[in-house]
Write a protein that holds these residues in place. Structure first.
Motif, PDB file in Angstrom:
ATOM      1  N   ILE A   1       4.975   6.735   4.327  1.00 41.73           N
ATOM      2  CA  ILE A   1       4.291   5.855   5.270  1.00 41.73           C
ATOM      3  C   ILE A   1       5.326   4.962   5.945  1.00 41.73           C
ATOM      4  O   ILE A   1       6.406   4.730   5.412  1.00 41.73           O
ATOM      5  CB  ILE A   1       3.231   4.974   4.586  1.00 41.73           C
ATOM      6  N   ALA A   2       4.965   4.458   7.095  1.00 42.87           N
ATOM      7  CA  ALA A   2       5.770   3.459   7.778  1.00 42.87           C
ATOM      8  C   ALA A   2       5.004   2.143   7.702  1.00 42.87           C
ATOM      9  O   ALA A   2       3.778   2.130   7.743  1.00 42.87           O
ATOM     10  CB  ALA A   2       6.009   3.860   9.226  1.00 42.87           C
ATOM     11  N   ALA A   3       5.734   1.053   7.553  1.00 39.77           N
ATOM     12  CA  ALA A   3       5.110  -0.264   7.499  1.00 39.77           C
ATOM     13  C   ALA A   3       5.178  -0.861   8.899  1.00 39.77           C
ATOM     14  O   ALA A   3       6.214  -1.390   9.303  1.00 39.77           O
ATOM     15  CB  ALA A   3       5.827  -1.147   6.484  1.00 39.77           C
ATOM     16  N   PRO A   4       4.086  -0.785   9.662  1.00 42.10           N
ATOM     17  CA  PRO A   4       4.116  -1.268  11.047  1.00 42.10           C
ATOM     18  C   PRO A   4       4.373  -2.753  11.155  1.00 42.10           C
ATOM     19  O   PRO A   4       3.910  -3.537  10.330  1.00 42.10           O
ATOM     20  CB  PRO A   4       2.737  -0.894  11.578  1.00 42.10           C
TER      21      PRO A   4
ATOM     22  N   MET B   1      12.547   0.935  14.600  1.00 42.11           N
ATOM     23  CA  MET B   1      11.758   1.848  13.787  1.00 42.11           C
ATOM     24  C   MET B   1      11.331   1.125  12.508  1.00 42.11           C
ATOM     25  O   MET B   1      12.157   0.525  11.831  1.00 42.11           O
ATOM     26  CB  MET B   1      12.597   3.082  13.460  1.00 42.11           C
ATOM     27  N   PRO B   2      10.034   1.175  12.168  1.00 45.31           N
ATOM     28  CA  PRO B   2       9.573   0.491  10.956  1.00 45.31           C
ATOM     29  C   PRO B   2      10.124   1.167   9.699  1.00 45.31           C
ATOM     30  O   PRO B   2      10.395   2.368   9.708  1.00 45.31           O
ATOM     31  CB  PRO B   2       8.056   0.619  11.017  1.00 45.31           C
ATOM     32  N   PRO B   3      10.291   0.390   8.636  1.00 45.37           N
ATOM     33  CA  PRO B   3      10.772   0.996   7.387  1.00 45.37           C
ATOM     34  C   PRO B   3       9.753   1.995   6.842  1.00 45.37           C
ATOM     35  O   PRO B   3       8.556   1.838   7.050  1.00 45.37           O
ATOM     36  CB  PRO B   3      10.951  -0.192   6.453  1.00 45.37           C
ATOM     37  N   ALA B   4      10.236   3.019   6.151  1.00 45.32           N
ATOM     38  CA  ALA B   4       9.374   4.053   5.572  1.00 45.32           C
ATOM     39  C   ALA B   4       9.475   4.010   4.053  1.00 45.32           C
ATOM     40  O   ALA B   4      10.530   3.700   3.498  1.00 45.32           O
ATOM     41  CB  ALA B   4       9.783   5.421   6.092  1.00 45.32           C
ATOM     42  N   PHE B   5       8.358   4.320   3.406  1.00 41.72           N
ATOM     43  CA  PHE B   5       8.275   4.270   1.951  1.00 41.72           C
ATOM     44  C   PHE B   5       7.481   5.459   1.427  1.00 41.72           C
ATOM     45  O   PHE B   5       6.513   5.889   2.047  1.00 41.72           O
ATOM     46  CB  PHE B   5       7.590   2.980   1.486  1.00 41.72           C
ATOM     47  N   THR B   6       7.873   5.948   0.252  1.00 39.63           N
ATOM     48  CA  THR B   6       7.119   6.993  -0.424  1.00 39.63           C
ATOM     49  C   THR B   6       5.891   6.374  -1.079  1.00 39.63           C
ATOM     50  O   THR B   6       5.958   5.292  -1.653  1.00 39.63           O
ATOM     51  CB  THR B   6       7.983   7.682  -1.493  1.00 39.63           C
ATOM     52  N   VAL B   7       4.774   7.091  -0.975  1.00 38.45           N
ATOM     53  CA  VAL B   7       3.512   6.679  -1.577  1.00 38.45           C
ATOM     54  C   VAL B   7       3.051   7.798  -2.503  1.00 38.45           C
ATOM     55  O   VAL B   7       3.197   8.979  -2.186  1.00 38.45           O
ATOM     56  CB  VAL B   7       2.445   6.433  -0.483  1.00 38.45           C
TER      57      VAL B   7
ATOM     58  N   ASP C   1      -4.404   2.100   4.745  1.00 30.95           N
ATOM     59  CA  ASP C   1      -4.432   0.852   3.987  1.00 30.95           C
ATOM     60  C   ASP C   1      -3.110   0.614   3.266  1.00 30.95           C
ATOM     61  O   ASP C   1      -2.667  -0.523   3.127  1.00 30.95           O
ATOM     62  CB  ASP C   1      -5.595   0.842   2.991  1.00 30.95           C
ATOM     63  N   ALA C   2      -2.465   1.691   2.808  1.00 31.36           N
ATOM     64  CA  ALA C   2      -1.164   1.559   2.145  1.00 31.36           C
ATOM     65  C   ALA C   2      -0.118   1.049   3.135  1.00 31.36           C
ATOM     66  O   ALA C   2       0.730   0.219   2.786  1.00 31.36           O
ATOM     67  CB  ALA C   2      -0.732   2.891   1.542  1.00 31.36           C
ATOM     68  N   ALA C   3      -0.164   1.519   4.373  1.00 29.79           N
ATOM     69  CA  ALA C   3       0.784   1.036   5.389  1.00 29.79           C
ATOM     70  C   ALA C   3       0.567  -0.449   5.653  1.00 29.79           C
ATOM     71  O   ALA C   3       1.526  -1.218   5.769  1.00 29.79           O
ATOM     72  CB  ALA C   3       0.636   1.851   6.670  1.00 29.79           C
ATOM     73  N   ALA C   4      -0.696  -0.867   5.718  1.00 28.61           N
ATOM     74  CA  ALA C   4      -0.997  -2.290   5.918  1.00 28.61           C
ATOM     75  C   ALA C   4      -0.532  -3.113   4.717  1.00 28.61           C
ATOM     76  O   ALA C   4       0.023  -4.206   4.874  1.00 28.61           O
ATOM     77  CB  ALA C   4      -2.489  -2.483   6.160  1.00 28.61           C
ATOM     78  N   ALA C   5      -0.746  -2.589   3.505  1.00 25.61           N
ATOM     79  CA  ALA C   5      -0.314  -3.294   2.296  1.00 25.61           C
ATOM     80  C   ALA C   5       1.210  -3.400   2.252  1.00 25.61           C
ATOM     81  O   ALA C   5       1.756  -4.440   1.873  1.00 25.61           O
ATOM     82  CB  ALA C   5      -0.835  -2.576   1.048  1.00 25.61           C
TER      83      ALA C   5
ATOM     84  N   ALA D   1       1.913  -3.093  -4.384  1.00 27.28           N
ATOM     85  CA  ALA D   1       1.346  -2.582  -3.133  1.00 27.28           C
ATOM     86  C   ALA D   1       0.510  -1.346  -3.451  1.00 27.28           C
ATOM     87  O   ALA D   1       1.036  -0.246  -3.620  1.00 27.28           O
ATOM     88  CB  ALA D   1       2.443  -2.257  -2.124  1.00 27.28           C
ATOM     89  N   VAL D   2      -0.791  -1.562  -3.555  1.00 27.14           N
ATOM     90  CA  VAL D   2      -1.735  -0.513  -3.912  1.00 27.14           C
ATOM     91  C   VAL D   2      -2.864  -0.541  -2.893  1.00 27.14           C
ATOM     92  O   VAL D   2      -3.302  -1.610  -2.473  1.00 27.14           O
ATOM     93  CB  VAL D   2      -2.311  -0.740  -5.325  1.00 27.14           C
ATOM     94  N   ALA D   3      -3.335   0.624  -2.507  1.00 26.97           N
ATOM     95  CA  ALA D   3      -4.439   0.712  -1.560  1.00 26.97           C
ATOM     96  C   ALA D   3      -5.405   1.791  -2.021  1.00 26.97           C
ATOM     97  O   ALA D   3      -5.020   2.703  -2.755  1.00 26.97           O
ATOM     98  CB  ALA D   3      -3.913   1.032  -0.170  1.00 26.97           C
TER      99      ALA D   3
END
Length: 100
Positions: free
Chosen positions: A92-95, A1-7, A40-44, A27-29
């Motif tokens: 978001i999850a960071a794929p 499972m990819p890590p998840a982060f608050t945006v 874009d935030a997930a990609a960043a 990390a800004v999108a």
């Protein structure tokens, strides 16, 4: 499972969305829609994690104070440009990223 982060998401006066990930400094999108900014935030976030891992760094601990500071920054920026003071958070999850 990819890590998840608050945006923290904010919509500027020109209608664009900015997404900031407080636990990943820098990390800004942006995007013309909420969905585009989140994608874009997930990609960043994924790129941030890959770069950080190469340098032996890890994300900041995600705490209420860290997220609250990002919300306060977003509100200050919106007020300065005369935009409505509306901010939201999302997760978001960071794929395809591995946590550092």
């Amino acid at each position: 499972m990819p890590p998840a982060f608050t945006v923290v998401l904010a919509r500027s006066a020109d209608g664009w969305y900015t997404a900031v990930c407080p636990s990943l400094p820098g990390a800004v999108a942006e995007g013309p829609t909420r969905e585009a900014a989140l994608a874009d935030a997930a990609a960043a976030a994924s790129a941030w994690l890959e770069t950080a891992a190469a340098h032996g760094r890890a994300p900041l601990a995600e705490t209420p104070d860290l997220v609250a500071a990002a919300v306060a920054d977003a509100l200050r920026d919106l007020a300065a440009e005369g935009a409505p003071l509306v901010v939201e958070t999302a997760v978001i999850a960071a794929p395809s990223a591995t946590a550092a």
